[in-house]
Design a protein around this motif. Sequence first.
Motif, PDB file in Angstrom:
ATOM      1  N   LYS A 282       6.309 -27.470 -18.259  1.00  0.00           N
ATOM      2  CA  LYS A 282       7.289 -26.469 -18.677  1.00  0.00           C
ATOM      3  C   LYS A 282       6.737 -25.055 -18.610  1.00  0.00           C
ATOM      4  CE  LYS A 282       9.789 -29.583 -21.763  1.00  0.00           C
ATOM      5  NZ  LYS A 282      10.296 -29.795 -23.147  1.00  0.00           N
ATOM      6  N   PHE A 283       5.512 -24.936 -18.093  1.00  0.00           N
ATOM      7  CA  PHE A 283       4.884 -23.626 -17.985  1.00  0.00           C
ATOM      8  C   PHE A 283       5.043 -23.063 -16.575  1.00  0.00           C
ATOM      9  CE2 PHE A 283       2.714 -25.281 -21.674  1.00  0.00           C
ATOM     10  CZ  PHE A 283       2.577 -24.159 -22.490  1.00  0.00           C
ATOM     11  N   GLU A 284       5.116 -21.749 -16.501  1.00  0.00           N
ATOM     12  CA  GLU A 284       5.134 -21.033 -15.222  1.00  0.00           C
ATOM     13  C   GLU A 284       4.110 -19.910 -15.285  1.00  0.00           C
ATOM     14  OE1 GLU A 284       7.993 -17.919 -12.761  1.00  0.00           O
ATOM     15  OE2 GLU A 284       8.935 -19.442 -14.044  1.00  0.00           O
ATOM     16  N   PHE A 285       3.168 -19.924 -14.361  1.00  0.00           N
ATOM     17  CA  PHE A 285       2.127 -18.905 -14.295  1.00  0.00           C
ATOM     18  C   PHE A 285       2.377 -18.019 -13.072  1.00  0.00           C
ATOM     19  CE2 PHE A 285       0.419 -22.688 -16.264  1.00  0.00           C
ATOM     20  CZ  PHE A 285      -0.194 -22.206 -17.410  1.00  0.00           C
ATOM     21  N   GLU A 286       2.204 -16.728 -13.247  1.00  0.00           N
ATOM     22  CA  GLU A 286       2.456 -15.825 -12.125  1.00  0.00           C
ATOM     23  C   GLU A 286       1.477 -14.659 -12.114  1.00  0.00           C
ATOM     24  OE1 GLU A 286       5.866 -12.728 -10.949  1.00  0.00           O
ATOM     25  OE2 GLU A 286       6.591 -14.796 -11.007  1.00  0.00           O
ATOM     26  N   PRO A 287       0.330 -14.810 -11.471  1.00  0.00           N
ATOM     27  CA  PRO A 287      -0.506 -13.645 -11.187  1.00  0.00           C
ATOM     28  C   PRO A 287       0.063 -12.914  -9.980  1.00  0.00           C
ATOM     29  CG  PRO A 287      -1.560 -15.625 -10.387  1.00  0.00           C
ATOM     30  CD  PRO A 287      -0.289 -16.068 -11.065  1.00  0.00           C
ATOM     31  N   SER A 288       0.019 -11.593  -9.995  1.00  0.00           N
ATOM     32  CA  SER A 288       0.618 -10.844  -8.880  1.00  0.00           C
ATOM     33  C   SER A 288      -0.117  -9.543  -8.637  1.00  0.00           C
ATOM     34  CB  SER A 288       2.099 -10.559  -9.158  1.00  0.00           C
ATOM     35  OG  SER A 288       2.241  -9.697 -10.269  1.00  0.00           O
ATOM     36  N   TRP A 289       0.030  -9.083  -7.418  1.00  0.00           N
ATOM     37  CA  TRP A 289      -0.480  -7.764  -7.009  1.00  0.00           C
ATOM     38  C   TRP A 289       0.690  -6.964  -6.466  1.00  0.00           C
ATOM     39  CZ3 TRP A 289      -0.407  -5.839  -1.903  1.00  0.00           C
ATOM     40  CH2 TRP A 289      -1.025  -4.598  -1.721  1.00  0.00           C
ATOM     41  N   ARG A 290       0.773  -5.711  -6.880  1.00  0.00           N
ATOM     42  CA  ARG A 290       1.865  -4.845  -6.436  1.00  0.00           C
ATOM     43  C   ARG A 290       1.303  -3.481  -6.047  1.00  0.00           C
ATOM     44  NH1 ARG A 290       5.556  -1.207  -9.181  1.00  0.00           N
ATOM     45  NH2 ARG A 290       4.574  -1.731 -11.171  1.00  0.00           N
ATOM     46  N   TYR A 291       1.759  -2.970  -4.910  1.00  0.00           N
ATOM     47  CA  TYR A 291       1.362  -1.627  -4.491  1.00  0.00           C
ATOM     48  C   TYR A 291       2.601  -0.743  -4.489  1.00  0.00           C
ATOM     49  CZ  TYR A 291      -1.152   2.112  -2.136  1.00  0.00           C
ATOM     50  OH  TYR A 291      -1.746   3.323  -1.845  1.00  0.00           O
ATOM     51  N   SER A 292       2.531   0.362  -5.204  1.00  0.00           N
ATOM     52  CA  SER A 292       3.677   1.243  -5.400  1.00  0.00           C
ATOM     53  C   SER A 292       3.407   2.612  -4.785  1.00  0.00           C
ATOM     54  CB  SER A 292       3.959   1.393  -6.899  1.00  0.00           C
ATOM     55  OG  SER A 292       5.039   2.262  -7.130  1.00  0.00           O
ATOM     56  N   ILE A 293       4.405   3.121  -4.034  1.00  0.00           N
ATOM     57  CA  ILE A 293       4.269   4.421  -3.368  1.00  0.00           C
ATOM     58  C   ILE A 293       5.425   5.324  -3.813  1.00  0.00           C
ATOM     59  CG2 ILE A 293       4.084   5.648  -1.172  1.00  0.00           C
ATOM     60  CD1 ILE A 293       3.270   3.022   0.120  1.00  0.00           C
ATOM     61  N   PRO A 294       5.188   6.271  -4.726  1.00  0.00           N
ATOM     62  CA  PRO A 294       6.243   7.206  -5.128  1.00  0.00           C
ATOM     63  C   PRO A 294       6.440   8.300  -4.087  1.00  0.00           C
ATOM     64  CG  PRO A 294       4.233   7.655  -6.350  1.00  0.00           C
ATOM     65  CD  PRO A 294       3.959   6.440  -5.508  1.00  0.00           C
ATOM     66  N   VAL A 295       7.688   8.690  -3.866  1.00  0.00           N
ATOM     67  CA  VAL A 295       8.006   9.744  -2.904  1.00  0.00           C
ATOM     68  C   VAL A 295       9.001  10.713  -3.542  1.00  0.00           C
ATOM     69  CG1 VAL A 295       7.575   8.319  -0.868  1.00  0.00           C
ATOM     70  CG2 VAL A 295       9.861   8.353  -1.888  1.00  0.00           C
ATOM     71  N   ASN A 296       9.189  11.855  -2.882  1.00  0.00           N
ATOM     72  CA  ASN A 296      10.118  12.892  -3.356  1.00  0.00           C
ATOM     73  C   ASN A 296       9.860  13.263  -4.814  1.00  0.00           C
ATOM     74  OD1 ASN A 296      11.567  13.111  -0.898  1.00  0.00           O
ATOM     75  ND2 ASN A 296      12.787  11.308  -1.426  1.00  0.00           N
ATOM     76  N   LYS A 297       8.602  13.529  -5.115  1.00  0.00           N
ATOM     77  CA  LYS A 297       8.230  13.876  -6.482  1.00  0.00           C
ATOM     78  C   LYS A 297       8.597  15.329  -6.791  1.00  0.00           C
ATOM     79  CE  LYS A 297       3.908  12.849  -6.007  1.00  0.00           C
ATOM     80  NZ  LYS A 297       2.487  12.630  -6.372  1.00  0.00           N
ATOM     81  N   LEU A 298       9.036  15.546  -8.023  1.00  0.00           N
ATOM     82  CA  LEU A 298       9.335  16.890  -8.472  1.00  0.00           C
ATOM     83  C   LEU A 298       8.063  17.575  -8.943  1.00  0.00           C
ATOM     84  CD1 LEU A 298      12.604  16.278 -10.528  1.00  0.00           C
ATOM     85  CD2 LEU A 298      12.393  16.995  -8.155  1.00  0.00           C
ATOM     86  N   GLU A 299       8.137  18.880  -9.119  1.00  0.00           N
ATOM     87  CA  GLU A 299       6.991  19.631  -9.605  1.00  0.00           C
ATOM     88  C   GLU A 299       6.605  19.135 -10.996  1.00  0.00           C
ATOM     89  OE1 GLU A 299       5.647  24.282 -10.445  1.00  0.00           O
ATOM     90  OE2 GLU A 299       7.646  23.785  -9.667  1.00  0.00           O
ATOM     91  N   GLY A 300       5.325  18.850 -11.162  1.00  0.00           N
ATOM     92  CA  GLY A 300       4.835  18.353 -12.438  1.00  0.00           C
ATOM     93  C   GLY A 300       4.773  16.842 -12.541  1.00  0.00           C
ATOM     94  N   ASP A 301       5.312  16.120 -11.551  1.00  0.00           N
ATOM     95  CA  ASP A 301       5.275  14.665 -11.548  1.00  0.00           C
ATOM     96  C   ASP A 301       3.869  14.206 -11.159  1.00  0.00           C
ATOM     97  OD1 ASP A 301       5.622  11.944 -11.246  1.00  0.00           O
ATOM     98  OD2 ASP A 301       7.573  12.128 -10.261  1.00  0.00           O
ATOM     99  N   GLU A 302       3.220  13.457 -12.048  1.00  0.00           N
ATOM    100  CA  GLU A 302       1.839  13.033 -11.828  1.00  0.00           C
ATOM    101  C   GLU A 302       1.730  11.639 -11.206  1.00  0.00           C
ATOM    102  OE1 GLU A 302      -0.276  15.319 -15.568  1.00  0.00           O
ATOM    103  OE2 GLU A 302       0.628  13.351 -15.915  1.00  0.00           O
ATOM    104  N   SER A 303       2.841  11.064 -10.796  1.00  0.00           N
ATOM    105  CA  SER A 303       2.817   9.716 -10.238  1.00  0.00           C
ATOM    106  C   SER A 303       2.015   9.678  -8.942  1.00  0.00           C
ATOM    107  CB  SER A 303       4.251   9.237  -9.963  1.00  0.00           C
ATOM    108  OG  SER A 303       5.027   9.266 -11.132  1.00  0.00           O
ATOM    109  N   GLU A 304       1.268   8.596  -8.769  1.00  0.00           N
ATOM    110  CA  GLU A 304       0.446   8.426  -7.579  1.00  0.00           C
ATOM    111  C   GLU A 304       0.602   7.019  -7.014  1.00  0.00           C
ATOM    112  OE1 GLU A 304      -3.561   9.277  -8.633  1.00  0.00           O
ATOM    113  OE2 GLU A 304      -3.242  11.440  -8.863  1.00  0.00           O
TER     114      GLU A 304
END
Length: 317
Positions: A282-304
């Motif tokens: 009844k268990f479900e295990f999920e290790p995962s890797w995710r790569y995120s690319i933010p675009v069209n950032k406004l001034e002051g947005d620190e996302s990388e």
Amino acid sequence: MKTIWTLIGLALLIPAISSASPAIPVEEPAATTAAPDTVKKGWWVLGLEASNNSSFFGRNTARRYPYVAPSVTYVHRTGLWASVASYQLFDTDDFIDETDVSLGYSFKIRKRLEVDLSYSHFFFSKNNPLVKSATSDALSARTAYDWKILYTALTTSYLIGTGNDVFTVLENSRYIRLNPLWKGVMPVGLDPKVSITAGTQKFSETHTIMTAQKNQTGGSSGSGSSPIGGILDPLKPGGGNTTSPGSGGSGSPTSTTTTTTVSRFRVLNYDLKIPLVVYLGKFEFEPSWRYSIPVNKLEGDESEAQSFYNFSVKYTF
């Protein structure tokens, strides 16, 4: 102190996991072959998730905030469901930094077309540093269709908070069974997913307008102070002559600044996620890797652009 409680919780969870006997999982608990009088009216899902950083629709802070998040979900066989999830960030003063309460309804329009409607309310600690803390409520609608080759889902969310915004997330994924490769009994598979996030961005546009104040007490006088000169050259009313108020000419120009809040809908983020899904009883295990690319950032947005490492455990009963 709160890190100690986290370790205690994990220590209690591990023995329960190790005692589970392997069996074929029920991926859709609603589907059952039991007799009508023994059909379950609903089921519970206990979950625990850990990640090396937090993000919200592809946006994150310059400082990383790892977290653990226990959750409880109840699903009724009619499709109604409710869940509560609490988030504990490491290296913050508050024991519980965020709690989400959600209510929803899931149903099928066709055999391969599913719809999920939900409402969520967010509770944040006083000094919560996350980008998400600017919101308080969310209304979401998710539509998913199984093309057999791809599984496509489109989620639209309307967020209520300091500013009302709309976000959409388009996902394409496909579960790939791996256990047939070694003729294993325990179901193991990959569920790679590519997603695009788009949404509104509220920001301010400032306009400065130069206007010439007209003398309200009389007509124009003096050389070069014709109306034509004032219209063609508003920066030099009266043809460049200086006329004091009350003398019948135009006054000195004034600057009027107008600030307008503009909302534009643009692509905000690209995601690639590769989870490994393992079923054990009844268990479900999920290790995962995710790569995120933010675009069209406004001034002051620190996302990388960065990698996220997650691990989640679910127990259904």
